[in-house]
Design a protein around this motif. Structure first.
Motif, PDB file in Angstrom:
ATOM      1  N   LEU A 316      -9.708  24.267 -60.536  1.00 62.00           N
ATOM      2  CA  LEU A 316      -8.707  24.585 -59.512  1.00 62.00           C
ATOM      3  C   LEU A 316      -8.518  26.092 -59.409  1.00 62.00           C
ATOM      4  CD1 LEU A 316      -6.018  21.836 -60.225  1.00 62.00           C
ATOM      5  CD2 LEU A 316      -7.400  22.038 -58.157  1.00 62.00           C
ATOM      6  N   ASN A 317      -8.449  26.769 -60.558  1.00 57.00           N
ATOM      7  CA  ASN A 317      -8.283  28.223 -60.567  1.00 57.00           C
ATOM      8  C   ASN A 317      -9.471  28.928 -59.926  1.00 57.00           C
ATOM      9  OD1 ASN A 317      -5.795  28.078 -61.857  1.00 57.00           O
ATOM     10  ND2 ASN A 317      -6.677  28.260 -63.910  1.00 57.00           N
ATOM     11  N   GLN A 318     -10.657  28.336 -60.093  1.00 59.46           N
ATOM     12  CA  GLN A 318     -11.872  28.948 -59.544  1.00 59.46           C
ATOM     13  C   GLN A 318     -12.114  28.547 -58.094  1.00 59.46           C
ATOM     14  OE1 GLN A 318     -14.886  27.694 -62.308  1.00 59.46           O
ATOM     15  NE2 GLN A 318     -14.332  29.197 -63.840  1.00 59.46           N
ATOM     16  N   GLN A 319     -11.166  27.786 -57.538  1.00 59.14           N
ATOM     17  CA  GLN A 319     -11.251  27.360 -56.135  1.00 59.14           C
ATOM     18  C   GLN A 319     -12.524  26.550 -55.849  1.00 59.14           C
ATOM     19  OE1 GLN A 319      -8.743  27.886 -53.666  1.00 59.14           O
ATOM     20  NE2 GLN A 319      -7.683  28.345 -55.594  1.00 59.14           N
ATOM     21  N   ILE A 320     -12.933  25.748 -56.839  1.00 59.92           N
ATOM     22  CA  ILE A 320     -14.031  24.821 -56.620  1.00 59.92           C
ATOM     23  C   ILE A 320     -13.578  23.804 -55.567  1.00 59.92           C
ATOM     24  CG2 ILE A 320     -15.522  23.081 -57.697  1.00 59.92           C
ATOM     25  CD1 ILE A 320     -15.987  25.923 -58.721  1.00 59.92           C
TER      26      ILE A 320
END
Length: 630
Positions: A316-320
């Motif tokens: 989620l943090n890496q915007q996958i």
């Protein structure tokens, strides 16, 4: 010229990445290649061995890569295929054994040659980066659906963004070596970056202190500039794991500096070490799935599912993309469920009396369960004689109780509404399930419609898949015989209109535990889920129950309404991501949101999702002529 080198050149020039090298580069490699002849069943390397400083290319024959525990073939390498490169880049023991499955000739290429000629060639290096995941081939033998799906999507490790340290320890070049060493000791880090105007110019590691200071070669009172390695290798913040591995190998280093634009000319924002990559690997989805198969207790599976939560947060943090995250987590959940079923079967006194299928229902069946919520499952078993029915059902109820208990230990709470296979209502033979669905469809009162919205979204997890296909076929047959059922299902799909009041304010809970909070599940997500289910059922198409998949199929079938369905896809993705982020933040299901925590951008984003709800509900009302029913 060396005749053997020429022959090797004539072979390798036909296969990437060697075909991307210049003739001079490839000939230089060919002159130093070692040739191995292997008789059938001979090993080139075995699981647990320390890696050799080389990787391999198959010239003739075939090499099989085998998993040690099961001795199962997980990869077959034919003419021109590369293997052993992942192990070389991982710098770890071999995870598989390489055995000749027929008489073979194999070329070995040293890591020095790889670094000198392949990683320095941009085209060859880019090829490796783009194909690092896709070039892993798997033999589909008698494996389960879950295992096949895992192989397709879980080997994502090398392409994901690397999770690096966001607060690297740094000092100026005038800092003394002693002071820098004290900083490293106090901060418990193995390296320190030397910066000038916040830009990285050098690095000192524990190794530098051992080889240059502890040996007495340089005084500890000198400035760090006396022993720092420079220039540093820099990369941008979106560096992938594969890029990091190749860069470290190419430059023979263990640390990469992360800067704003990937050059040394901008501010230092992070540090990525070889250790960081090892940590990422240990918490990688494909690693977890492999570990699941080796566990022997529910407690071990609990630990793996907790690690899956960390993967979820990182993605989620890496915007996958959220759809990819759902596939990853669903595969992990399915793998855990599969293994719990296998462990539970071993605890049963006898083998199953007949074939059966374990089904995930509701959000689990739609592969939309990212957070740990309560269980929703069912069991269907093959028809047996009337005399044997009671005992057969009791066997599967006992099995289901063990499975439900195992899932609870892992972290999936027992369903408060008892929508579980351990409930006799939801543990039935295929004939009884057909009767049940037919009854719901024939008598679509409010209770039966509610059950339809849950049980229509079932997905095979374990067992005999033919039973699931029979069940799906019977449902469409029953709907065809009672077309008015779709009208009632349509009315049900409209029970939650777009969640905005006349004054364009969010509709919130009026009382109860969640008073003044917004129910993102019931008021925003379920209207989209219900609409997709209704529309795809009306087409008589049996496809995966996933809401986004349903809308994608609808957009394909009805290009005239494509804009509406695409808007629904975008809205559902945003809502799913938002609910998941809220759940992680508040350590709950993320269902109820305190509107006071939303900023203006959040509110606008949510409101834009409600437009899609209105458009698809308007379409449903018109198509099924529901104004006559309302």
């Amino acid at each position: 010229m060396n005749t053997i080198a020429e022959r090797i050149y004539d072979f390798l020039k036909n296969f990437p990445p060697f075909s991307m090298l210049s003739k001079e580069q490839l000939l230089s490699i060919c002159k130093s290649i070692h040739v191995h002849y292997l008789e059938k069943d001979n090993d080139l390397f075995i699981t647990g061995n320390s890696i050799k400083n080389e990787f391999y290319v198959v010239k003739d024959g075939a090499i099989g890569l085998f998993e040690e525990k099961t001795n199962s073939l997980v990869d077959k390498c034919d003419e021109g295929d590369i293997f052993g490169l992942r192990a070389l880049m991982r710098k770890d023991n071999y995870k598989l054994s390489a055995t000749a499955i027929e008489e073979s000739i194999v070329y070995s290429i040293s890591s020095e040659l790889f670094e000198e000629y392949i990683t320095t060639n941009s085209e060859a290096s880019n090829y490796l980066l783009s194909s690092f995941v896709s070039n892993t081939r798997y033999i589909e033998s008698d494996t389960s659906k879950v295992e096949k799906e895992n192989e397709k999507i879980l080997d994502f490790f090398e392409e994901q963004s690397a999770d690096y340290s966001k607060n690297p320890i740094h000092c100026s070049e005038e800092t003394s070596i002693k002071a820098a060493a004290l900083i490293m000791t106090n901060k418990r880090v193995g390296s320190i970056i030397i910066t000038e105007h916040k830009k990285p110019i050098g690095i000192i590691t524990d190794k530098d202190l051992r080889t240059k200071i502890a040996t007495g070669l340089i005084s500890i009172e000198k400035p760090v500039s006396a022993i720092m390695s420079f220039p540093v290798i820099t990369y941008p913040e979106n560096i992938t794991v594969a890029e990091a591995q190749i860069a470290m190998m190419k430059h023979k280093i263990t640390h990469l500096c992360i800067t704003k634009d990937g050059t040394p000319n901008t501010e230092l924002t992070g540090l990525l070490s070889e250790h960081d990559i090892i940590v990422i690997r240990d918490n990688n989805a494909s690693i977890l799935v492999k570990e699941i198969k080796r566990t022997t207790s529910f407690i071990e599976l609990q630990n793996i599912r907790q690690r899956a939560e960390k993967i979820l947060k990182r993605y989620l943090n890496q915007q996958i993309p959220i759809i990819f995250i759902t596939k990853i987590l669903s595969s992990i959940n399915d793998s855990i469920t599969n293994h719990i079923i296998e462990l539970s079967l071993k605890e049963m006194p006898t083998l199953p009396p007949t074939s059966f299928s374990w089904l995930a229902i509701g959000s689990q069946g739609r592969e939309e369960q990212l957070l740990l919520t309560d269980q929703d499952n069912a069991l269907v078993f093959e028809n047996v004689s009337k005399e044997d029915y009671k005992n057969t059902q009791q066997y599967f109820l006992n099995l289901s109780e063990k499975i439900n208990k195992g899932l609870e230990i892992v972290g999936f709470e027992l369903c408060p509404a008892d929508m579980m296979a351990s409930n006799p209502k939801w543990c039935l033979s295929i004939s009884e399930w057909k009767k049940q669905f037919k009854s719901w469809i024939k008598t679509p009162d409010q209770d039966n419609l509610m059950l339809c919205t849950i049980f229509f979204d079932f997905e095979f997890v374990y067992g005999d898949k033919k039973l699931v296909k029979k069940l799906s076929k019977s449902i469409f047959k029953a709907i065809d015989a009672h077309e008015i059922f779709l009208n009632f299902l349509g009315i049900n799909a409209l029970k939650n209109p777009p969640p905005l009041s006349f004054f364009r304010q969010f509709l919130v809970e009026r009382d109860g535990e969640h008073k003044d909070q917004f129910d993102i599940k019931a008021r925003a997500m379920m209207p989209l889920v219900d609409a997709a289910r209704l529309l795809i059922l009306s087409k008589g198409i049996d496809i995966p129950k996933n809401t986004i998949t349903r809308y994608e199929k609808l957009a394909e079938l009805e290009p005239q309404n494509g804009d509406i369905y695409i808007a629904c896809i975008k809205a559902f993705k945003n809502l799913l991501r938002y609910r998941t982020e809220q759940g992680i933040m508040h350590k709950d299901s993320g269902r109820f949101i305190d509107l006071n925590t939303l900023n203006k951008a959040n509110r606008l984003e949510l409101k834009s999702c409600f437009k899609a709800v209105k458009e698809v509900q308007d379409l449903i009302q018109t198509r099924f002529k529901l104004s006559h029913f309302l």
